[in-house]
Design a protein around this motif. Structure first.
Motif, mmCIF file in Angstrom:
data_model
loop_
_atom_site.group_PDB
_atom_site.id
_atom_site.type_symbol
_atom_site.label_atom_id
_atom_site.label_comp_id
_atom_site.label_asym_id
_atom_site.label_seq_id
_atom_site.Cartn_x
_atom_site.Cartn_y
_atom_site.Cartn_z
ATOM 1 N N ALA A 19 0.821 -1.213 0.000
ATOM 2 C CA ALA A 19 0.000 0.000 0.000
ATOM 3 C C ALA A 19 0.857 1.266 0.000
ATOM 4 O O ALA A 19 0.362 2.334 -0.356
ATOM 5 C CB ALA A 19 -0.936 -0.006 1.199
ATOM 6 N N HIS A 20 2.112 1.149 0.382
ATOM 7 C CA HIS A 20 3.019 2.296 0.296
ATOM 8 C C HIS A 20 3.491 2.521 -1.136
ATOM 9 O O HIS A 20 3.973 3.590 -1.478
ATOM 10 C CB HIS A 20 4.223 2.107 1.228
ATOM 11 C CG HIS A 20 3.892 2.356 2.657
ATOM 12 N ND1 HIS A 20 3.547 1.341 3.518
ATOM 13 C CD2 HIS A 20 3.824 3.505 3.365
ATOM 14 C CE1 HIS A 20 3.292 1.860 4.698
ATOM 15 N NE2 HIS A 20 3.453 3.169 4.642
ATOM 16 N N GLU A 21 3.355 1.492 -1.963
ATOM 17 C CA GLU A 21 3.813 1.565 -3.349
ATOM 18 C C GLU A 21 2.718 1.945 -4.329
ATOM 19 O O GLU A 21 2.983 2.543 -5.361
ATOM 20 C CB GLU A 21 4.412 0.218 -3.766
ATOM 21 C CG GLU A 21 5.607 -0.205 -2.928
ATOM 22 C CD GLU A 21 6.010 -1.656 -3.164
ATOM 23 O OE1 GLU A 21 5.434 -2.326 -4.059
ATOM 24 O OE2 GLU A 21 6.897 -2.124 -2.437
ATOM 25 N N ARG A 22 1.483 1.552 -4.021
ATOM 26 C CA ARG A 22 0.369 1.834 -4.926
ATOM 27 C C ARG A 22 -0.947 1.841 -4.140
ATOM 28 O O ARG A 22 -1.001 1.356 -3.013
ATOM 29 C CB ARG A 22 0.329 0.833 -6.069
ATOM 30 C CG ARG A 22 0.175 -0.619 -5.660
ATOM 31 C CD ARG A 22 0.186 -1.499 -6.915
ATOM 32 N NE ARG A 22 0.091 -2.882 -6.605
ATOM 33 C CZ ARG A 22 1.118 -3.719 -6.567
ATOM 34 N NH1 ARG A 22 2.326 -3.301 -6.809
ATOM 35 N NH2 ARG A 22 0.937 -4.991 -6.292
ATOM 36 N N ILE A 27 -4.303 -3.394 -5.318
ATOM 37 C CA ILE A 27 -3.507 -4.526 -4.842
ATOM 38 C C ILE A 27 -4.375 -5.777 -4.846
ATOM 39 O O ILE A 27 -5.463 -5.797 -4.257
ATOM 40 C CB ILE A 27 -2.983 -4.253 -3.414
ATOM 41 C CG1 ILE A 27 -2.098 -3.005 -3.411
ATOM 42 C CG2 ILE A 27 -2.225 -5.462 -2.872
ATOM 43 C CD1 ILE A 27 -1.740 -2.499 -2.025
ATOM 44 N N SER A 28 -3.906 -6.810 -5.491
ATOM 45 C CA SER A 28 -4.670 -8.057 -5.575
ATOM 46 C C SER A 28 -4.233 -9.032 -4.478
ATOM 47 O O SER A 28 -3.174 -8.863 -3.866
ATOM 48 C CB SER A 28 -4.451 -8.707 -6.947
ATOM 49 O OG SER A 28 -3.114 -9.180 -7.046
ATOM 50 N N LYS A 90 0.073 5.404 10.415
ATOM 51 C CA LYS A 90 -0.097 4.716 9.131
ATOM 52 C C LYS A 90 -1.081 5.508 8.276
ATOM 53 O O LYS A 90 -1.895 4.953 7.558
ATOM 54 C CB LYS A 90 -0.599 3.297 9.374
ATOM 55 C CG LYS A 90 0.390 2.430 10.124
ATOM 56 C CD LYS A 90 -0.210 1.080 10.438
ATOM 57 C CE LYS A 90 0.718 0.242 11.275
ATOM 58 N NZ LYS A 90 0.684 0.600 12.700
ATOM 59 N N GLY A 91 -0.969 6.829 8.364
ATOM 60 C CA GLY A 91 -1.931 7.757 7.797
ATOM 61 C C GLY A 91 -2.354 7.486 6.371
ATOM 62 O O GLY A 91 -3.536 7.409 6.074
ATOM 63 N N ARG A 92 -1.395 7.347 5.492
ATOM 64 C CA ARG A 92 -1.730 7.144 4.077
ATOM 65 C C ARG A 92 -2.516 5.845 3.876
ATOM 66 O O ARG A 92 -3.478 5.795 3.115
ATOM 67 C CB ARG A 92 -0.451 7.133 3.246
ATOM 68 C CG ARG A 92 -0.712 7.038 1.773
ATOM 69 C CD ARG A 92 0.558 7.289 0.964
ATOM 70 N NE ARG A 92 0.356 6.794 -0.374
ATOM 71 C CZ ARG A 92 1.145 5.933 -0.978
ATOM 72 N NH1 ARG A 92 2.230 5.487 -0.392
ATOM 73 N NH2 ARG A 92 0.871 5.521 -2.188
ATOM 74 N N THR A 97 -7.429 3.163 2.371
ATOM 75 C CA THR A 97 -8.371 2.058 2.597
ATOM 76 C C THR A 97 -9.756 2.585 2.959
ATOM 77 O O THR A 97 -10.764 2.001 2.559
ATOM 78 C CB THR A 97 -7.860 1.069 3.667
ATOM 79 O OG1 THR A 97 -7.567 1.781 4.877
ATOM 80 C CG2 THR A 97 -6.624 0.327 3.182
ATOM 81 N N VAL A 98 -9.819 3.698 3.666
ATOM 82 C CA VAL A 98 -11.116 4.306 3.974
ATOM 83 C C VAL A 98 -11.747 4.844 2.703
ATOM 84 O O VAL A 98 -12.957 4.724 2.503
ATOM 85 C CB VAL A 98 -10.963 5.404 5.055
ATOM 86 C CG1 VAL A 98 -12.136 6.362 5.065
ATOM 87 C CG2 VAL A 98 -10.781 4.774 6.424
ATOM 88 N N GLU A 99 -10.938 5.418 1.836
ATOM 89 C CA GLU A 99 -11.464 5.935 0.570
ATOM 90 C C GLU A 99 -12.009 4.793 -0.292
ATOM 91 O O GLU A 99 -13.066 4.912 -0.905
ATOM 92 C CB GLU A 99 -10.365 6.687 -0.185
ATOM 93 C CG GLU A 99 -10.865 7.638 -1.214
ATOM 94 C CD GLU A 99 -11.813 8.709 -0.664
ATOM 95 O OE1 GLU A 99 -12.863 8.912 -1.295
ATOM 96 O OE2 GLU A 99 -11.530 9.308 0.381
ATOM 97 N N ALA A 100 -11.300 3.671 -0.298
ATOM 98 C CA ALA A 100 -11.704 2.532 -1.136
ATOM 99 C C ALA A 100 -12.840 1.721 -0.502
ATOM 100 O O ALA A 100 -13.724 1.225 -1.203
ATOM 101 C CB ALA A 100 -10.506 1.622 -1.399
ATOM 102 N N GLN A 101 -12.808 1.552 0.822
ATOM 103 C CA GLN A 101 -13.775 0.695 1.524
ATOM 104 C C GLN A 101 -14.193 1.328 2.845
ATOM 105 O O GLN A 101 -13.960 0.766 3.911
ATOM 106 C CB GLN A 101 -13.151 -0.678 1.795
ATOM 107 C CG GLN A 101 -12.927 -1.527 0.585
ATOM 108 C CD GLN A 101 -14.243 -2.044 0.043
ATOM 109 O OE1 GLN A 101 -15.267 -2.036 0.721
ATOM 110 N NE2 GLN A 101 -14.219 -2.490 -1.198
ATOM 111 N N ARG A 102 -14.794 2.470 2.799
ATOM 112 C CA ARG A 102 -15.168 3.228 3.995
ATOM 113 C C ARG A 102 -16.015 2.412 4.973
ATOM 114 O O ARG A 102 -15.898 2.544 6.184
ATOM 115 C CB ARG A 102 -15.894 4.491 3.549
ATOM 116 C CG ARG A 102 -16.710 5.166 4.573
ATOM 117 C CD ARG A 102 -17.539 6.288 4.024
ATOM 118 N NE ARG A 102 -17.482 6.345 2.579
ATOM 119 C CZ ARG A 102 -17.578 7.427 1.864
ATOM 120 N NH1 ARG A 102 -17.757 8.564 2.445
ATOM 121 N NH2 ARG A 102 -17.529 7.394 0.557
ATOM 122 N N ASP A 103 -16.900 1.584 4.454
ATOM 123 C CA ASP A 103 -17.825 0.860 5.320
ATOM 124 C C ASP A 103 -17.132 -0.101 6.278
ATOM 125 O O ASP A 103 -17.649 -0.354 7.362
ATOM 126 C CB ASP A 103 -18.850 0.085 4.485
ATOM 127 C CG ASP A 103 -19.816 1.012 3.773
ATOM 128 O OD1 ASP A 103 -19.871 2.211 4.108
ATOM 129 O OD2 ASP A 103 -20.511 0.543 2.856
#
Length: 190
Positions: A19-22, A27-28, A90-92, A97-103
């Motif tokens: 997640a630090h790279e992309r 990420i699969s 682990k801010g970023r 992850t919140v942006e992608a899967q907030r729920d």
């Protein structure tokens, strides 16, 4: 059991590294397995999918401070501060992850906070005036409000310090206790 937790931790570390790279949503499972040095089947032995991995990660990384056995109203502020500091460190990762899967974070955080507020209402309701459904509703109401504050803080780039947010959450709980107690006293005097 210790070996299973060690493998889960390695899988989570691999996800965090990637997640630090992309972006996290790019990420699969195969990427994670490869980074962790395991095969996909091992990943699926421990997690049904990336969402379950993320749920587990949130629980063991930051939300654990709100589920600790020693958690009480008196140390709630300190425990919330620890949780928030961990998220900010682990801010970023949390932002993406919140942006992608907030729920996922909302659901996990809310489940915990509903229980905490329900306990708070049980502790303040000395006269037994609140029904179970009242306590449940109030717990959900405040938990979702706190979830909104948490998500806004993460998505907004952590503008306030963890201590400022933790203090506000603690004051909310203490104010509920204080004003709830005063309201019941006034009702009893009338």
């Amino acid at each position: 059991m210790a070996e299973a937790n060690r493998t889960k931790t390695e899988i989570a570390k691999a996800f965090l590294t990637l997640a630090h790279e992309r972006p996290a949503n790019k990420i699969s499972v195969q990427d994670i397995a490869q980074q962790a040095g395991i095969n996909r089947q091992t990943f699926y032995y421990h997690f049904s999918d990336k969402n379950e991995l993320l749920r587990w990660f949130y629980q063991v990384d930051s939300l654990c401070y709100l589920t600790a056995d020693e958690l009480s109203l008196e140390n709630w502020e300190e425990q919330a501060r620890k949780m928030l500091e961990t998220m900010k460190e682990k801010g970023r990762f949390y932002q993406e992850t919140v942006e992608a899967q907030r729920d996922i974070l909302t659901e996990e955080f809310s489940k915990i906070v509903i229980r905490l507020f329900r306990k708070l209402f049980e502790d303040v309701d000395h006269e037994g005036l609140l029904s179970d459904s009242d306590k449940e509703f109030y717990g959900r109401f405040f938990a979702y409000g706190c979830s909104g504050v948490l998500l806004s803080w993460i998505r907004g780039g952590y503008q306030e310090t963890p201590l400022e947010i933790a203090t506000q959450l603690f004051r909310l709980a203490k104010d509920i206790e204080f004003f709830g107690s005063r309201l019941y006293q006034q009702e009893m005097e009338e």
